[in-house]
Motif scaffolding. Structure first.
Motif, PDB file in Angstrom:
ATOM      1  N   GLY A  11       4.686  12.912 -24.508  1.00  0.00           N
ATOM      2  CA  GLY A  11       6.237  13.220 -25.317  1.00  0.00           C
ATOM      3  C   GLY A  11       6.291  14.787 -25.393  1.00  0.00           C
ATOM      4  O   GLY A  11       6.884  15.702 -25.725  1.00  0.00           O
ATOM      5  N   SER A  12       4.383  15.779 -25.880  1.00  0.00           N
ATOM      6  CA  SER A  12       3.722  16.907 -26.563  1.00  0.00           C
ATOM      7  C   SER A  12       4.496  17.632 -25.318  1.00  0.00           C
ATOM      8  O   SER A  12       5.150  19.110 -25.516  1.00  0.00           O
ATOM      9  CB  SER A  12       3.026  16.951 -26.491  1.00  0.00           C
ATOM     10  N   GLY A  13       4.953  17.496 -23.896  1.00  0.00           N
ATOM     11  CA  GLY A  13       5.401  18.598 -22.764  1.00  0.00           C
ATOM     12  C   GLY A  13       4.128  19.050 -21.828  1.00  0.00           C
ATOM     13  O   GLY A  13       3.985  20.055 -21.333  1.00  0.00           O
ATOM     14  N   LYS A  14       2.975  17.976 -21.895  1.00  0.00           N
ATOM     15  CA  LYS A  14       1.900  18.670 -21.431  1.00  0.00           C
ATOM     16  C   LYS A  14       2.393  18.396 -20.319  1.00  0.00           C
ATOM     17  O   LYS A  14       1.773  19.455 -19.045  1.00  0.00           O
ATOM     18  CB  LYS A  14       0.615  17.706 -21.729  1.00  0.00           C
ATOM     19  N   LEU A 129      -4.568  22.219 -25.158  1.00  0.00           N
ATOM     20  CA  LEU A 129      -3.947  21.045 -26.077  1.00  0.00           C
ATOM     21  C   LEU A 129      -2.240  21.626 -26.483  1.00  0.00           C
ATOM     22  O   LEU A 129      -2.019  22.395 -27.398  1.00  0.00           O
ATOM     23  CB  LEU A 129      -4.199  20.408 -27.504  1.00  0.00           C
ATOM     24  N   VAL A 130      -1.912  20.319 -25.234  1.00  0.00           N
ATOM     25  CA  VAL A 130      -0.376  20.630 -26.137  1.00  0.00           C
ATOM     26  C   VAL A 130       0.203  19.972 -27.314  1.00  0.00           C
ATOM     27  O   VAL A 130      -0.019  18.275 -27.077  1.00  0.00           O
ATOM     28  CB  VAL A 130       0.599  20.334 -24.652  1.00  0.00           C
ATOM     29  N   GLU A 164      -6.473  14.921 -34.951  1.00  0.00           N
ATOM     30  CA  GLU A 164      -7.378  15.101 -34.339  1.00  0.00           C
ATOM     31  C   GLU A 164      -7.980  16.011 -33.745  1.00  0.00           C
ATOM     32  O   GLU A 164      -9.021  15.870 -32.686  1.00  0.00           O
ATOM     33  CB  GLU A 164      -7.903  13.699 -34.442  1.00  0.00           C
ATOM     34  N   LYS A 165      -6.927  16.299 -32.467  1.00  0.00           N
ATOM     35  CA  LYS A 165      -6.902  16.753 -31.222  1.00  0.00           C
ATOM     36  C   LYS A 165      -7.094  18.346 -31.608  1.00  0.00           C
ATOM     37  O   LYS A 165      -8.318  19.169 -30.546  1.00  0.00           O
ATOM     38  CB  LYS A 165      -6.505  16.891 -30.773  1.00  0.00           C
ATOM     39  N   SER A 174       1.737  25.228 -28.936  1.00  0.00           N
ATOM     40  CA  SER A 174       3.286  24.818 -29.646  1.00  0.00           C
ATOM     41  C   SER A 174       4.178  24.375 -28.536  1.00  0.00           C
ATOM     42  O   SER A 174       5.192  25.546 -29.234  1.00  0.00           O
ATOM     43  CB  SER A 174       3.298  24.664 -31.396  1.00  0.00           C
ATOM     44  N   ASN A 175       4.727  23.465 -28.301  1.00  0.00           N
ATOM     45  CA  ASN A 175       5.489  23.232 -27.509  1.00  0.00           C
ATOM     46  C   ASN A 175       7.404  23.078 -28.073  1.00  0.00           C
ATOM     47  O   ASN A 175       7.618  21.564 -28.303  1.00  0.00           O
ATOM     48  CB  ASN A 175       5.410  22.771 -25.955  1.00  0.00           C
TER      49      ASN A 175
END
Length: 196
Positions: A11-14, A129-130, A164-165, A174-175
């Motif tokens: 759900g982050s939008g990657k 990372l997204v 952690e990532k 940052s999406n």
């Protein structure tokens, strides 16, 4: 040709960010889509998944994703066993895919949900990372997949946290707002193109 890893929690939008890179002409390998294809077409994988998860892992339409998600996202050991079967097949498929890309392509992207957790990030020239606020992620996935809040939380529980990532990522997007994300993607794209 550089190989870039793109990841982010559910759900982050990657996937949306991956499509933005694709619209800029960057070849993008979507690991989840390729994994589904391999799990539906490779007899050896099908056999192993049925042995691990039972005959219900497949139905008349092929891979029974809802059944598999229900089984593995509440059982970390089972999820790990599933990953141990699927990830090597996807890694081999990705190598072949990279070899088939045009040599004039400055870089390619592999979009995958798990890059840091399994040490796969070490195989990339750098990683993106997204991230997104957890509540936004939950809402997006509930709407997209038509699942319960608890189902999304179970999946989030099986992934590393953003904190952690972040320490392992080379670039963090940052999406929070898609209109603001696209210019960031364009800036990163230009930076990669002109990086020596």
């Amino acid at each position: 040709m550089r190989v870039v890893g793109l990841t982010g929690g559910i759900g982050s939008g990657k996937s949306t960010v991956a499509k933005m890179f694709e619209s800029l002409g960057v070849p993008v390998y979507i690991a989840d889509e390729r994994a589904k294809k391999l799990m539906n077409t490779q007899p050896n994988l099908i056999k192993q998944l049925k042995e691990l998860l039972g005959e219900k892992a497949y139905d008349a339409n092929g891979l029974n994703r809802a059944y598999i998600a229900q089984k593995v996202f509440t059982d970390k050991a089972l999820l790990q066993q599933l990953n141990n079967i699927v990830h090597p097949a996807v890694a081999d498929d990705f190598k072949v895919w990279v070899e088939n890309q045009k040599t004039s392509t400055p870089y390619v992207i592999k979009e995958a949900a798990i890059l840091f957790e399994n040490g796969g990030y070490k195989n990339f020239d750098f990683t993106i990372l997204v991230t997104a606020p957890e509540e936004s992620r939950i809402t997006r996935v509930m709407k997209r997949d038509g699942v319960t809040r608890q189902s999304v939380l179970d999946r989030i529980e099986n992934q590393w946290s953003d904190s952690e990532k972040v320490v392992l990522a080379d670039i963090v997007i940052s999406n929070r707002d898609l209109e603001k994300t696209l210019p960031i993607v364009k800036k990163i794209h230009n930076k990669i193109l002109f990086k020596r």
